[in-house]
Design a protein around this motif. Structure first.
Motif, short mmCIF file in Angstrom:
data_model
loop_
_atom_site.label_atom_id
_atom_site.label_comp_id
_atom_site.label_asym_id
_atom_site.label_seq_id
_atom_site.Cartn_x
_atom_site.Cartn_y
_atom_site.Cartn_z
N PRO A 188 -0.93 2.02 -6.20
CA PRO A 188 -0.09 0.90 -5.73
C PRO A 188 1.39 1.08 -6.07
CG PRO A 188 -1.89 0.12 -7.12
CD PRO A 188 -1.89 1.60 -7.23
N ALA B 63 2.31 4.37 -2.71
CA ALA B 63 1.19 4.28 -1.77
C ALA B 63 0.92 5.59 -1.04
CB ALA B 63 1.44 3.16 -0.77
N GLY C 294 -2.70 -0.59 -10.66
CA GLY C 294 -1.28 -0.87 -10.74
C GLY C 294 -0.83 -1.58 -12.00
N HIS D 90 1.72 -5.09 -7.03
CA HIS D 90 0.46 -5.62 -6.50
C HIS D 90 -0.49 -4.46 -6.25
CE1 HIS D 90 0.07 -9.85 -5.79
NE2 HIS D 90 1.28 -9.97 -5.27
N VAL D 91 -1.78 -4.75 -6.16
CA VAL D 91 -2.77 -3.67 -5.98
C VAL D 91 -2.70 -3.04 -4.60
CG1 VAL D 91 -4.64 -5.17 -5.18
CG2 VAL D 91 -5.19 -3.06 -6.38
N SER D 92 -2.30 -3.82 -3.58
CA SER D 92 -2.37 -3.29 -2.21
C SER D 92 -1.35 -4.02 -1.34
CB SER D 92 -3.77 -3.54 -1.62
OG SER D 92 -3.99 -4.94 -1.50
N GLU D 93 -1.13 -3.45 -0.18
CA GLU D 93 -0.18 -4.06 0.75
C GLU D 93 -0.65 -5.44 1.19
OE1 GLU D 93 1.02 -1.50 3.93
OE2 GLU D 93 2.94 -2.57 3.96
N TYR E 108 4.10 -1.55 -4.07
CA TYR E 108 3.89 -2.92 -3.60
C TYR E 108 4.49 -3.92 -4.59
CZ TYR E 108 0.53 -0.30 -0.81
OH TYR E 108 -0.07 0.61 0.01
#
Ligand code: NAD
Length: 483
Positions: free
Chosen positions: A27, A30, A94, A325-328, A364
């Protein structure tokens, strides 16, 4: 080339029947694929269930101390790999290095705790209503259980389900979340290295529909322990109940911290800052509502803004205050809530912007956000954001603050900051939450006491952790002897 890992089924690491895989990304960057895992099918899941069922009798009849010895050895193995596990966790989820190290240590401690508990399962002996009789209970394993876990604590949560399940003599099929299966993989490598017999614990990666759902439906599964969102947990509970499986779901939160005039405002800000922005706000117990008495409201908002603006943000491996953040999709969801809150009339005091320059370019990242002027019926005060966003709500007295704290469909964790004993005790009595705290952040749990929520935060059937953690994984048999 990223490392490619398999499912752990019947003591072997194997690819999915289709050989399809999915990527796990860093994260903080990416572009970096940190690992690939099997995109498994229902047939893969069923094979894991069959392995777990085949191993059940033998594991259940293995003496508790022997089961405990395997858990102890697995914990020691994880301790030896702590640095590796910590870095793996940072690279997929992350969180900061300190947060990740704390989480790995928690998993080690959980294994040590339930290793000991495996000796102590016991039962009770009662006085029979007649001569030459014995009346007692014994605790037996539930059988074969499914464990479904989220991405936000990808080593601690699987550990706090696996360890009591195995201590009690169950066999397990675990489904980690697809955003962060790599830390869970290390847990299974540790169990393998510790000599866990084949088939006793299995891990299958893939989608909720191909791996999670079969665990809730399969007739050979006796219980399902789920942690995740309230939306998915509701489906899990309903599906598992259709075939009368035992089911436990621990789900979302909208956790309040009340700040009263007797509080030291700086202390309250430290408590809220850690509770709201720690783990990038991605904890089920994260504080997302500061309910502040009007006498200290303005002072609190000003100090909270200063705190938020001082939070050092960066890649977790550099150990800043807050990672990405962990993901988009999680980042987008937070940014969307910032827009929603503004459109509903809340005042964005600071933050809430995506960071895109320099080292932030490929990650992110979002600035922690503080909203003032929030009404408790706004979406920002009612829905779980799961990001570093704090809504500050004004209360005109203690009763009003308590009413606002309880005015939510969730009931996971709640705290109050006060020097007034009556307020503190009344809050502990009347707040509708499974975890209630005084002068502490809403996050942070001890492993040897029960954990779980009220209302929509939990099925509230069983608690996790501590002695209570064993209850879900055992059945009670009542034994009558006449001689
Ligand atoms: P999620 O509900 O999206 O997913 C949880 C798990 O369920 C994942 O492994 C997912 O693949 C699986 N799943 C998805 N669909 C399924 C289905 N139909 N049947 C069976 N399994 C299915 O949650 P998430 O985004 O991974 O995690 C964040 C959520 O978890 C937040 O709501 C947070 O509050 C909650 N959470 C709760 C606790 C707690 O103890 N109360 C702890 C941590 C996280």
């Amino acid at each position: 080339m990223p490392n490619e890992y398999g499912n752990y089924v019947d003591g072997e690491w194997s690819e999915s029947r289709t050989a399809e895989t999915f990527a796990v990304r860093n994260p903080a960057n990416a572009d970096e694929v940190v690992a690939r895992f099997p995109d498994s099918t229902t047939a893969d899941t069923e094979a894991a269930i069959e392995a777990a069922v085949a191993a059940q009798d033998e594991w259940a009849s293995t003496p508790g101390p022997e089961r405990g010895a395997v858990l102890k050895a697995a914990g020691a193995e994880l301790e030896a790999r702590k640095d590796d596990a910590t870095e793996t966790l940072v690279r997929e989820e992350g969180k900061t290095r300190s947060e990740a190290a704390g989480e790995v240590q928690r998993a080690i401690d959980i294994f040590a705790y339930y290793a000991q508990k495996a000796r102590d399962l016991g039962g009770v002996v009662k006085s029979p209503s007649g001569r030459n009789k014995e009346l007692s209970t014994k605790r037996e394993p539930l059988g074969t259980v499914g464990i479904i876990t989220p991405w936000n604590y990808p080593i601690a949560i699987p550990a706090w389900k696996l360890a009591p399940a195995l201590a009690a003599g169950n066999t397990v099929v675990a489904k980690p979340a697809s955003a962060a299966p790599n830390s869970t993989r290390i847990l299974f490598e540790c169990l393998d290295a510790a000599g866990l017999p084949d088939g006793v614990a299995n891990a299958v990666t893939g989608s909720g529909s191909e791996v999670g759902a079969p665990l809730t439906e399969h007739e050979a599964i006796d219980g399902v322990s789920f942690t995740g969102s309230t939306a998915v947990g509701t489906t899990v509970a309903q599906t598992a109940s259709e075939s009368l499986k035992r089911v436990q779901c621990e789900m979302g939160g909208k956790n309040p911290t009340v700040v009263m005039p007797s509080a030291d405002v700086d202390e309250a800000v430290e408590i809220l800052g850690a509770g709201a922005f720690g783990t990038t706000g991605q904890s089920c117990t994260a504080a997302s509502r500061a309910i502040v008495h009007e006498q200290v409201y303005d002072e609190f908002v000003e100090a909270m803004v200063e705190y938020a603006e001082s939070v050092e943000i960066g890649p977790g491996l550099d150990d800043p205050d807050m990672g990405p953040h962990v993901s988009e999709s999680e980042l987008d969801s937070t940014l969307e809530y910032v827009d929603i809150a503004e459109s509903e009339g809340a005042t964005l005091e600071t933050g809430g912007q995506r960071l895109t320059e320099g080292e932030y370019e490929d990650g992110y990242y979002v600035q922690p956000a503080v909203f003032s002027g929030v009404d408790n019926d706004m979406r920002i005060a009612q829905e779980e954001v799961f990001g570093p966003v704090l809504a500050v709500i004004r209360a005109d007295g203690f009763d009003h603050a308590l009413e606002l704290a309880n005015d939510t469909e969730y009931g996971l964790s709640a705290s109050i900051v006060t020097q007034d004993l009556t307020e503190a005790e009344t809050f502990l009595d009347r707040v509708e939450a499974g975890v209630a705290k005084v002068n502490e952040k809403t996050t942070g749990l001890e492993l040897h006491v029960p954990f779980g929520g009220y209302k929509q935060s939990s099925t509230n059937t069983y608690r996790e952790q501590g002695d209570a953690g064993l209850d879900f994984f055992t059945s009670t048999k009542t034994v009558y002897r006449n001689y």
